[in-house]
Write an enzyme that holds these catalytic residues in place. Sequence first.
Site, PDB file in Angstrom:
ATOM      1  N   ARG A  36      -0.204  24.607  21.798  1.00 60.58           N
ATOM      2  CA  ARG A  36      -1.532  23.949  21.776  1.00 60.58           C
ATOM      3  C   ARG A  36      -2.162  23.929  20.384  1.00 60.58           C
ATOM      4  NH1 ARG A  36      -1.971  26.788  26.755  1.00 60.58           N
ATOM      5  NH2 ARG A  36      -1.536  25.354  28.471  1.00 60.58           N
ATOM      6  N   LYS A  81      -3.693  11.658  10.949  1.00 65.23           N
ATOM      7  CA  LYS A  81      -3.036  10.871  12.000  1.00 65.23           C
ATOM      8  C   LYS A  81      -1.596  11.348  12.106  1.00 65.23           C
ATOM      9  CE  LYS A  81      -5.479   6.482  12.187  1.00 65.23           C
ATOM     10  NZ  LYS A  81      -5.379   5.024  11.954  1.00 65.23           N
ATOM     11  N   GLU A  85       0.447   0.446   0.102  1.00 67.96           N
ATOM     12  CA  GLU A  85      -0.723   1.180   0.626  1.00 67.96           C
ATOM     13  C   GLU A  85      -1.724   1.485  -0.504  1.00 67.96           C
ATOM     14  OE1 GLU A  85      -1.091   1.194   3.750  1.00 67.96           O
ATOM     15  OE2 GLU A  85       0.551   2.050   4.911  1.00 67.96           O
ATOM     16  N   LYS A 143      -9.212   7.389   0.450  1.00 67.55           N
ATOM     17  CA  LYS A 143      -8.864   7.763   1.831  1.00 67.55           C
ATOM     18  C   LYS A 143      -9.783   8.887   2.324  1.00 67.55           C
ATOM     19  CE  LYS A 143      -5.741   8.181   5.439  1.00 67.55           C
ATOM     20  NZ  LYS A 143      -4.444   7.906   5.979  1.00 67.55           N
ATOM     21  N   GLU A 152     -11.604   7.215  13.808  1.00 67.39           N
ATOM     22  CA  GLU A 152     -11.469   5.748  13.825  1.00 67.39           C
ATOM     23  C   GLU A 152     -12.312   5.088  14.904  1.00 67.39           C
ATOM     24  OE1 GLU A 152      -7.561   4.265  12.698  1.00 67.39           O
ATOM     25  OE2 GLU A 152      -7.877   2.556  14.013  1.00 67.39           O
ATOM     26  N   ARG A 208     -12.806   3.474   9.671  1.00 69.66           N
ATOM     27  CA  ARG A 208     -11.419   3.869   9.391  1.00 69.66           C
ATOM     28  C   ARG A 208     -10.429   2.764   9.762  1.00 69.66           C
ATOM     29  NH1 ARG A 208      -8.330   9.688  10.159  1.00 69.66           N
ATOM     30  NH2 ARG A 208      -6.333   8.918   9.398  1.00 69.66           N
ATOM     31  N   ASN A 265      -6.328  -0.243   8.264  1.00 73.42           N
ATOM     32  CA  ASN A 265      -5.228  -0.950   8.940  1.00 73.42           C
ATOM     33  C   ASN A 265      -5.109  -2.399   8.496  1.00 73.42           C
ATOM     34  OD1 ASN A 265      -4.248   1.170  10.513  1.00 73.42           O
ATOM     35  ND2 ASN A 265      -5.942   0.930  11.943  1.00 73.42           N
ATOM     36  N   HIS A 318      -1.914  -4.242   9.018  1.00 72.11           N
ATOM     37  CA  HIS A 318      -1.059  -3.420   9.875  1.00 72.11           C
ATOM     38  C   HIS A 318      -0.842  -4.031  11.257  1.00 72.11           C
ATOM     39  CE1 HIS A 318      -1.686  -0.570   6.683  1.00 72.11           C
ATOM     40  NE2 HIS A 318      -1.060   0.415   7.294  1.00 72.11           N
ATOM     41  N   HIS A 342       2.835  -4.012  12.018  1.00 75.66           N
ATOM     42  CA  HIS A 342       3.457  -3.237  13.101  1.00 75.66           C
ATOM     43  C   HIS A 342       4.265  -4.153  14.016  1.00 75.66           C
ATOM     44  CE1 HIS A 342       0.404   0.359  12.780  1.00 75.66           C
ATOM     45  NE2 HIS A 342       1.322   0.377  11.843  1.00 75.66           N
ATOM     46  N   HIS A 402       7.852   0.322   6.325  1.00 73.51           N
ATOM     47  CA  HIS A 402       6.453   0.186   6.727  1.00 73.51           C
ATOM     48  C   HIS A 402       5.647  -0.558   5.647  1.00 73.51           C
ATOM     49  CE1 HIS A 402       2.646   1.161   8.587  1.00 73.51           C
ATOM     50  NE2 HIS A 402       2.230   1.700   7.459  1.00 73.51           N
TER      51      HIS A 402
HETATM   52  P1  NAD Z   1       9.916   7.822   5.121  1.00 77.52           P
HETATM   53  O1  NAD Z   1       9.269   9.042   5.554  1.00 77.52           O
HETATM   54  O2  NAD Z   1      10.939   7.201   6.016  1.00 77.52           O
HETATM   55  O3  NAD Z   1      10.557   8.077   3.691  1.00 77.52           O
HETATM   56  C1  NAD Z   1      11.233   7.028   3.051  1.00 77.52           C
HETATM   57  C2  NAD Z   1      12.652   7.440   2.641  1.00 77.52           C
HETATM   58  O4  NAD Z   1      12.584   8.211   1.452  1.00 77.52           O
HETATM   59  C3  NAD Z   1      13.378   8.286   3.660  1.00 77.52           C
HETATM   60  O5  NAD Z   1      14.741   7.939   3.649  1.00 77.52           O
HETATM   61  C4  NAD Z   1      13.178   9.693   3.110  1.00 77.52           C
HETATM   62  O6  NAD Z   1      14.160  10.590   3.535  1.00 77.52           O
HETATM   63  C5  NAD Z   1      13.286   9.448   1.638  1.00 77.52           C
HETATM   64  N1  NAD Z   1      12.627  10.390   0.764  1.00 77.52           N
HETATM   65  C6  NAD Z   1      11.461  11.045   0.980  1.00 77.52           C
HETATM   66  N2  NAD Z   1      11.086  11.694  -0.133  1.00 77.52           N
HETATM   67  C7  NAD Z   1      12.048  11.480  -1.048  1.00 77.52           C
HETATM   68  C8  NAD Z   1      12.212  11.876  -2.393  1.00 77.52           C
HETATM   69  N3  NAD Z   1      11.276  12.564  -3.046  1.00 77.52           N
HETATM   70  N4  NAD Z   1      13.344  11.492  -3.024  1.00 77.52           N
HETATM   71  C9  NAD Z   1      14.265  10.734  -2.405  1.00 77.52           C
HETATM   72  N5  NAD Z   1      14.145  10.291  -1.146  1.00 77.52           N
HETATM   73  C10 NAD Z   1      13.034  10.660  -0.478  1.00 77.52           C
HETATM   74  O7  NAD Z   1       8.837   6.656   4.835  1.00 77.52           O
HETATM   75  P2  NAD Z   1       7.384   6.673   4.222  1.00 77.52           P
HETATM   76  O8  NAD Z   1       7.229   5.363   3.580  1.00 77.52           O
HETATM   77  O9  NAD Z   1       7.122   7.895   3.431  1.00 77.52           O
HETATM   78  O10 NAD Z   1       6.456   6.755   5.505  1.00 77.52           O
HETATM   79  C11 NAD Z   1       6.426   5.713   6.457  1.00 77.52           C
HETATM   80  C12 NAD Z   1       5.901   6.266   7.743  1.00 77.52           C
HETATM   81  O11 NAD Z   1       4.577   6.735   7.551  1.00 77.52           O
HETATM   82  C13 NAD Z   1       5.830   5.245   8.858  1.00 77.52           C
HETATM   83  O12 NAD Z   1       6.332   5.789  10.032  1.00 77.52           O
HETATM   84  C14 NAD Z   1       4.347   4.953   9.003  1.00 77.52           C
HETATM   85  O13 NAD Z   1       4.007   4.582  10.312  1.00 77.52           O
HETATM   86  C15 NAD Z   1       3.764   6.282   8.620  1.00 77.52           C
HETATM   87  N6  NAD Z   1       2.386   6.225   8.135  1.00 77.52           N
HETATM   88  C16 NAD Z   1       1.533   7.131   8.641  1.00 77.52           C
HETATM   89  C17 NAD Z   1       0.221   7.150   8.193  1.00 77.52           C
HETATM   90  C18 NAD Z   1      -0.707   8.197   8.696  1.00 77.52           C
HETATM   91  O14 NAD Z   1      -1.904   8.113   8.409  1.00 77.52           O
HETATM   92  N7  NAD Z   1      -0.234   9.207   9.403  1.00 77.52           N
HETATM   93  C19 NAD Z   1      -0.210   6.236   7.219  1.00 77.52           C
HETATM   94  C20 NAD Z   1       0.710   5.319   6.723  1.00 77.52           C
HETATM   95  C21 NAD Z   1       2.016   5.334   7.190  1.00 77.52           C
HETATM   96  N1  GLY Z   2      -3.166   4.869   7.557  1.00 84.46           N
HETATM   97  C1  GLY Z   2      -4.288   4.547   8.384  1.00 84.46           C
HETATM   98  C2  GLY Z   2      -5.188   5.711   8.632  1.00 84.46           C
HETATM   99  O1  GLY Z   2      -4.925   6.811   8.211  1.00 84.46           O
HETATM  100  O2  GLY Z   2      -6.170   5.550   9.266  1.00 84.46           O
END
Ligand code: NAD
Ligand code: GLY
Length: 366
Positions: A124, A146, A188, A230, A240, A244, A248, A251, A255, A268
């Site tokens: 939890r 998030k 982003e 942010k 949100e 917030r 998006n 997005h 998406h 993404h």
């Molecule tokens: P990812 O986590 O898939 O990383 C991209 C690639 O880079 C992967 O293959 C990873 O293994 C590799 N990698 C990571 N760090 C590295 C490094 N230092 N050197 C070499 N390779 C490395 O993708 P991302 O773009 O970081 O994140 C995308 C995800 O984030 C999506 O699922 C999206 O929905 C999510 N997201 C979440 C939020 C949120 O607020 N929580 C906001 C935006 C995006």
């Molecule tokens: N990436 C969108 C949010 O954090 O709200």
Amino acid sequence: MKTIMVDLAATPSARSYPIHIGSGILGQTELILSHMPQKRVAIVTNTTVAPLYLERLRSALEDQGAASVPIILPDGEEHKNWQTLNLIFDSLLTKRCERGTPVIALGGGVVGDLAGFAAATYLRGVPFIQFPTTLLAQVDSSVGGKTGINHPLGKNMIGAFYQPRVVVADSTTLETLPERELRAGIAEVIKYGLIRDPAFLVWIERNMIKLLARDPEVLIEAIHRSCMNKAEVVEADEHESGMRALLNLGHTFGHAIENALGYGTWLHGEAVAAGTVLAAELSRRMDMITQTDVERIRNIYVQAGLPVAAPDLGPEKYLHLMGLDKKVAGGKMRFVLLHRIGEAAVHSDVPAGILTEMLQECTANA
Ligand code: NAD
Ligand code: GLY
């Protein structure tokens, strides 16, 4: 090193937290010690990041007398699902991690979203710490709480708001990031300029070449300015219920693209870039911005080497997938539109005809 506070209450509260941004700070474990109830942590990472950075973090923790349980996940957006989440729970349970055992995310947004959701729900809720290693994670996903996973029917559809205790963004980890991933992260960064910080957008346009060349100072400035934006948005609207949603921009379309093409086919940030061009086209058709504005937006993404042409899925498929968006309220689709560059708002009044025509014209010409 620069530090930004995310203040989640008018006065500092237990849930307010620091974002540390700097060069070579991955091993500075003193930044996280005060956020660790016990000297034992679980580190969630993946098969790509583990060989690069896991040992550095583990041995720095060991130097402080802290033991760590590594949890190494398969890499890729296609693994952001229940099965992978369960791998985390399996390890946490097998290794008898307790309520006081922090979960550390070491990786990009996929690892961060999965590890954060696991931290939110394991026993939890256990303390959560972010060590983002992609540009996208350092400028966006590691901040704001998030967390979650994808569902075959929709992206990020299952999850929780769960804030980290501390974020440590070491810009030198970006040296190993593949070029395509760096560009995806820039999508982003551009977002903050478009929705609320026009001066930052000008700075991004002027510094794009240095950003792509990974100039250390320019990278740190981009991360710092993005996190400041942010943090301000999250402080104003953590869950949100209002502003917030502006984060998006692009997005809703993005998406849909990610889901339709199969998670992981388009990154993404790539889907967000092409999706933002569609949002800009829609804003122009709603008489909010000019054709010159749309061209400026398109050019920024072209400069960044990001896609500006959304795939032609057909309007019906877009409409179907966008009908599953988290912003849908009372059955009505809601879009983040640009009133001008640097100012955005959520609209639920887009006439169906304008939307369908835009999708036909702007994706068919892709
Ligand atoms: P990812 O986590 O898939 O990383 C991209 C690639 O880079 C992967 O293959 C990873 O293994 C590799 N990698 C990571 N760090 C590295 C490094 N230092 N050197 C070499 N390779 C490395 O993708 P991302 O773009 O970081 O994140 C995308 C995800 O984030 C999506 O699922 C999206 O929905 C999510 N997201 C979440 C939020 C949120 O607020 N929580 C906001 C935006 C995006
Ligand atoms: N990436 C969108 C949010 O954090 O709200």
